[in-house]
Design a protein around this motif. Structure first.
Motif, short mmCIF file in Angstrom:
data_model
loop_
_atom_site.label_atom_id
_atom_site.label_comp_id
_atom_site.label_asym_id
_atom_site.label_seq_id
_atom_site.Cartn_x
_atom_site.Cartn_y
_atom_site.Cartn_z
N THR A 105 -11.42 46.75 -20.66
CA THR A 105 -11.43 45.34 -20.27
C THR A 105 -10.00 44.84 -20.09
OG1 THR A 105 -11.33 44.57 -22.56
CG2 THR A 105 -13.53 44.98 -21.62
N GLU A 106 -9.85 43.64 -19.55
CA GLU A 106 -8.51 43.06 -19.43
C GLU A 106 -7.88 42.87 -20.81
OE1 GLU A 106 -7.98 39.58 -17.11
OE2 GLU A 106 -8.56 40.52 -15.23
N ALA A 107 -8.68 42.41 -21.75
CA ALA A 107 -8.17 42.18 -23.11
C ALA A 107 -7.68 43.50 -23.72
CB ALA A 107 -9.25 41.55 -23.98
N ALA A 108 -8.44 44.57 -23.49
CA ALA A 108 -8.05 45.88 -24.02
C ALA A 108 -6.77 46.37 -23.35
CB ALA A 108 -9.18 46.88 -23.81
N LEU A 109 -6.62 46.11 -22.04
CA LEU A 109 -5.40 46.49 -21.33
C LEU A 109 -4.19 45.76 -21.90
CD1 LEU A 109 -3.81 47.81 -18.99
CD2 LEU A 109 -4.48 45.84 -17.58
N LEU A 110 -4.32 44.46 -22.17
CA LEU A 110 -3.22 43.69 -22.73
C LEU A 110 -2.80 44.25 -24.09
CD1 LEU A 110 -4.29 40.02 -21.88
CD2 LEU A 110 -2.72 41.51 -20.62
N LEU A 111 -3.77 44.61 -24.90
CA LEU A 111 -3.49 45.18 -26.22
C LEU A 111 -2.83 46.56 -26.08
CD1 LEU A 111 -3.70 45.00 -29.28
CD2 LEU A 111 -6.03 45.94 -29.10
N ARG A 112 -3.35 47.37 -25.18
CA ARG A 112 -2.78 48.69 -24.95
C ARG A 112 -1.32 48.61 -24.47
NH1 ARG A 112 -2.51 51.86 -19.61
NH2 ARG A 112 -4.68 51.32 -19.21
N ALA A 113 -1.05 47.69 -23.53
CA ALA A 113 0.30 47.54 -23.01
C ALA A 113 1.26 47.09 -24.10
CB ALA A 113 0.30 46.55 -21.86
N ASN A 114 0.83 46.16 -24.92
CA ASN A 114 1.66 45.66 -26.02
C ASN A 114 2.00 46.78 -26.99
OD1 ASN A 114 3.03 44.04 -27.78
ND2 ASN A 114 1.30 42.78 -28.37
N THR A 115 0.99 47.58 -27.33
CA THR A 115 1.19 48.70 -28.27
C THR A 115 2.15 49.73 -27.69
OG1 THR A 115 -1.04 48.41 -29.18
CG2 THR A 115 0.02 50.54 -29.52
N THR A 116 1.94 50.09 -26.42
CA THR A 116 2.80 51.09 -25.77
C THR A 116 4.24 50.61 -25.70
OG1 THR A 116 0.93 51.84 -24.42
CG2 THR A 116 3.13 52.46 -23.67
N LEU A 117 4.42 49.37 -25.29
CA LEU A 117 5.77 48.81 -25.16
C LEU A 117 6.49 48.79 -26.51
CD1 LEU A 117 7.89 47.39 -23.39
CD2 LEU A 117 6.77 45.22 -23.97
N THR A 118 5.80 48.35 -27.54
CA THR A 118 6.39 48.29 -28.88
C THR A 118 6.85 49.68 -29.33
OG1 THR A 118 5.02 46.40 -29.49
CG2 THR A 118 5.99 47.67 -31.29
N ARG A 119 6.03 50.68 -29.09
CA ARG A 119 6.38 52.04 -29.50
C ARG A 119 7.52 52.62 -28.67
NH1 ARG A 119 0.18 54.45 -30.35
NH2 ARG A 119 -0.34 53.05 -32.11
N LEU A 120 7.54 52.33 -27.36
CA LEU A 120 8.62 52.82 -26.51
C LEU A 120 9.96 52.23 -26.93
CD1 LEU A 120 7.14 52.82 -22.89
CD2 LEU A 120 7.56 54.77 -24.38
N VAL A 121 9.98 50.94 -27.19
CA VAL A 121 11.22 50.27 -27.58
C VAL A 121 11.72 50.83 -28.91
CG1 VAL A 121 12.23 48.08 -28.30
CG2 VAL A 121 10.70 48.15 -26.33
N LYS A 122 10.81 50.98 -29.86
CA LYS A 122 11.19 51.51 -31.17
C LYS A 122 11.65 52.96 -31.07
CE LYS A 122 9.46 52.22 -35.87
NZ LYS A 122 8.29 52.07 -36.79
N ASP A 123 10.92 53.78 -30.32
CA ASP A 123 11.26 55.20 -30.21
C ASP A 123 12.58 55.42 -29.49
OD1 ASP A 123 10.25 58.07 -30.50
OD2 ASP A 123 10.63 57.99 -28.35
#
Length: 296
Positions: free
Chosen positions: A176-194
């Motif tokens: 869903t759109e809501a799931a995509l927003l959550l997925r993008a937020n999670t991915t971005l947070t991990r990329l920045v931290k990593d």
């Protein structure tokens, strides 16, 4: 992640649609870009997939623009595991290596592409299922992409947000759109931290991240950086083909807030696309924009 409006024109987060691009870089020293002097910041850029007709010209324009903006800095390029996004990412990596040839020849490894599954296409049937045959389109593996683009894919990189059926923050079909927003937020947070962008190990460290993804995921990443509580509170709207959106955050502030500098700028694009064409948006932002503007 939260953001504020800014009238400055500093090279921090840029998002493009055509290619949609978001590049993240904490720059700890002042540097020159396109003849202008910029201050210390983080910069994140996102790029969506290649247009089937004008894709080569668009990719060259975007690649050159990005390469110029990350001069003399360490740069990581991440791509969705689809072939078209990987092709764009490889072109960007090549342009960065050429533009920064002196920098990378100074005992530094050249830029190669990291395949991140968390950046894959929005997993909605409308985009990944062919109606006529009812068959689903799947991304390629890192090994397959390495064969298509030899020497340009990082074989050791492991996705930070791979598909996981029991994890609502990972890419899962149908999405869903809501799931995509959550997925993008999670991915971005991990990329920045990593990538060690939030707290660089030394004041001399300079890094950039270029993310090559698809329009839905690109807009979702921008929403994560914007920091709005909900799509109804967001300032995001329709995104023109090849448009660049830039966010900024100062490393020295110790904050994880991002400032939205501009949205959907297309001055780097060739021909008629310089004026902004083929606007697109997720429905959750489209509805907000339509209500506020009285129609689109």
């Amino acid at each position: 992640m939260t953001s504020k409006r800014s009238k400055t024109d500093k090279p921090l987060i840029r998002i493009m649609n055509c290619n949609q691009c978001l590049t993240l870089s904490p720059l700890n020293n002042t540097h020159l870009t396109s003849g202008k002097q910029f201050q210390t910041h983080k910069c994140l850029q996102i790029i969506a997939d290649i247009d089937p007709i004008h894709g080569i010209k668009h990719t060259v324009a975007i690649a050159n623009f990005i390469a110029d903006g990350v001069a003399n800095t360490e740069t990581f390029v991440f791509a969705s595991p689809f072939q078209r996004t990987t092709q764009t990412a490889c072109a960007i990596a090549d342009a960065i290596n050429v533009t920064n040839s002196t920098y990378y020849n100074n005992n530094r490894e050249k830029v190669i592409v990291r395949i991140e599954e968390g950046l894959m296409e929005w997993l909605t049937p409308a985009l990944v299922v062919t109606k006529s045959s009812n068959t689903r389109t799947y991304p390629k593996t890192t090994a397959e992409l390495s064969q298509l683009f030899p020497g340009k894919i990082d074989p050791l990189y492991k996705s930070l947000n791979p598909p996981a059926t029991k994890d609502s923050t990972s890419p899962n079909f149908p999405e869903t759109e809501a799931a995509l927003l959550l997925r993008a937020n999670t991915t971005l947070t991990r990329l920045v931290k990593d990538s060690n962008l939030v707290s660089p190990s030394s004041s001399s460290t300079k890094r950039n991240i270029v993310i090559v993804s698809h329009a839905p995921c690109g807009q979702a990443l921008a929403f994560a950086l914007e920091g709005a509580k909900s799509p109804a509170d967001s300032q995001l709207s329709y995104w023109p083909l090849g448009g660049i959106t830039k966010f900024t955050s100062k490393v020295s502030s110790g904050s994880n807030d991002w400032v939205l500098d501009f949205y959907g700028r297309t001055h780097h694009m060739p021909g008629e696309y310089k004026d902004g064409l083929k606007e697109w948006s997720l429905e959750c932002f489209k509805n907000r924009y339509t209500d506020a503007a009285g129609g689109k």
